[in-house]
Design an enzyme around this catalytic site. Structure first.
Site, PDB file in Angstrom:
ATOM      1  N   ASP A 240       0.817  -1.212   0.000  1.00 26.75           N
ATOM      2  CA  ASP A 240       0.000   0.000   0.000  1.00 26.75           C
ATOM      3  C   ASP A 240       0.848   1.258   0.000  1.00 26.75           C
ATOM      4  O   ASP A 240       1.420   1.626   1.021  1.00 26.75           O
ATOM      5  CB  ASP A 240      -0.912  -0.022   1.235  1.00 26.75           C
ATOM      6  N   HIS A 334      -7.496   1.464  -8.946  1.00 21.85           N
ATOM      7  CA  HIS A 334      -7.137   2.447  -7.919  1.00 21.85           C
ATOM      8  C   HIS A 334      -5.786   3.102  -8.207  1.00 21.85           C
ATOM      9  O   HIS A 334      -5.638   4.322  -8.098  1.00 21.85           O
ATOM     10  CB  HIS A 334      -7.109   1.752  -6.554  1.00 21.85           C
TER      11      HIS A 334
END
Length: 426
Positions: A240, A334
């Site tokens: 992430d 994303h």
């Protein structure tokens, strides 16, 4: 959760000096016992400023306690340092009748306590002894002001335009009781007891001047848990934040910090923190196949490499297609949507914590991300990216924004000063 990261880094150097014992009690570092003389350094990639240095190569976990961040400086601690193993976010509201004078006294107390605790010393008043056997453990404590603080203290004319309330987003399901606040405190450390000790000390320091509005607890992977430094994973199992700005970038300060000539003057070298409690709908996410999860993110789950090929740091090829003619990285992925070059250069420094607050009666985990991002101007950093995510991010159906806050975080305090002094005494 924009696609930007902080990494762990280890650099050679000398250990920090042993802090002196103060009037409040014996130095915690003096009680380290078997802890090493040098510390594990956690820093943004390419920069470990603010921490005691560590030797190159693997570092034993017993040295984690000796890592030390610096309280006084150009910027407040807890912004450019690397991810910490545990943390607390807490917002306070000034008590009825408390104003500028009481706020100044509170920030003076908080700053004195933060300086001592970050040095591995006891709290100046009624130390609980919770962290007595630990070193500083890379503790950082950061203070900020919310929109309502300025009206409560009669300082409306000093409220920055950048602190205007965030717009509404379609993915918001905000709990107002867990959002905003007059004052905000971020605590991070590589030891849970050290972090809790700081939280308790600052809460006690608030006294009758302020009351807790909300408080959240978070965590990250522990230092030394991986064979080598790497980008963090979130509770979805994804690497992430690969594209986080780094202090080595030429435009890092411009993107993250208010310039010395910026307005208002008291915010010079400060930054703005957007705080979001983002619940991950893990039951729905985990029903997806590995391939489907990767299509949602636009990166491989195993190593964070873009679906267009290469390694984690390989630039994403947005035009590459597969054998069937489909884009390798889907239009609603994303990682594609959050790219700065697709958002007018908008960038923010992400420094989040994961959280888990138990399991609901229906068996659903209340877990996700305490998203914290830093930028020189949220109207150019967070807002445009979140608006674009709102319009078509494939990840949106698997997350829910449940709390939100925006805080002005002034520059660091010089020796002998307290955080916010230029605002409160200017």
């Amino acid at each position: 959760m924009p696609d930007q990261s902080i990494r762990e880094a280890r650099t050679p150097g000398a250990p920090a000096a042993e802090p002196a014992s103060g009037a409040g009690g014996v130095s915690r570092r003096a009680l380290l016992g078997t802890a090493g003389a040098t510390g594990l350094v956690l820093g943004a990639a390419g920069a470990a400023a603010g921490y005691a240095a560590a030797p190159a190569g693997p570092t034993p976990l017993t040295s984690v306690g000796s890592g030390r961040a610096v309280f006084h400086g150009k910027h407040q601690p807890g912004i450019t340092e690397g991810l910490q193993a545990c943390g607390h976010l807490v917002a306070f509201d000034l008590a009825a009748g408390a104003g500028r004078k009481e706020a100044a006294a509170l920030l003076r107390r908080w700053s004195a306590t933060a300086e001592r605790l970050m040095a591995g010393e006891a709290a100046p008043h009624d130390d609980t002894g919770v962290a007595r056997d630990a070193g500083p453990s890379s503790l950082t404590i950061t203070f900020g002001f919310g929109h309502g603080f300025f009206a409560r203290t009669g300082l409306e004319k000093q409220r920055p335009a950048a602190l205007d309330p965030l717009p509404d987003f379609s993915s918001d399901r905000l709990d107002k009781s867990r959002s905003d606040g007059d004052l905000w405190v971020q605590i991070g450390a590589n030891d849970a007891l050290v972090a809790f000790h700081a939280l308790r000390a600052l809460q006690k320091d608030a006294g009758s001047a302020a009351r807790v509005r909300w408080q959240m607890n978070g965590f990250n992977r522990s230092p030394g848990a991986t064979a080598h430094p790497m980008t963090a994973r979130n509770l979805m199992g994804q690497i992430d934040g690969t594209r986080n700005p780094r202090p080595a970038d030429a435009d890092f300060d411009q993107r993250i910090f208010v310039p010395a000539s910026g307005e208002p003057a008291w915010m010079a070298h400060g930054s703005y923190a957007v705080v979001r409690r983002i619940r991950m709908l893990l039951d729905d996410w985990e029903k997806l196949s590995l391939s489907a999860q990767e299509q949602v993110i636009g990166r491989r789950k195993a190593d964070g490499a873009p679906l267009s090929g290469g390694s984690e740091t390989t630039p994403m090829d947005l035009e590459k297609t597969g054998a069937g003619g489909d884009l390798a990285v889907p239009l609603n992925a994303h990682a594609r949507i959050t790219r700065p070059d697709r958002n007018g250069g908008a960038a923010m420094l992400r420094r989040p914590f994961s959280y888990h607050d138990g399991i609901d009666t229906d068996g659903t985990p209340d877990a996700g991300l305490l998203f914290v991002c830093w930028q020189a101007d949220p109207l150019r950093g967070f807002v445009p990216v979140q608006r674009k995510l709102d319009r078509g991010d494939a990840l949106s159906k698997f997350i829910r924004h449940e709390a939100s806050g925006l805080f002005a975080v002034p520059g660091g305090a010089a020796k002998g000063e307290y955080v916010g002094q230029r605002l409160l005494e200017g």
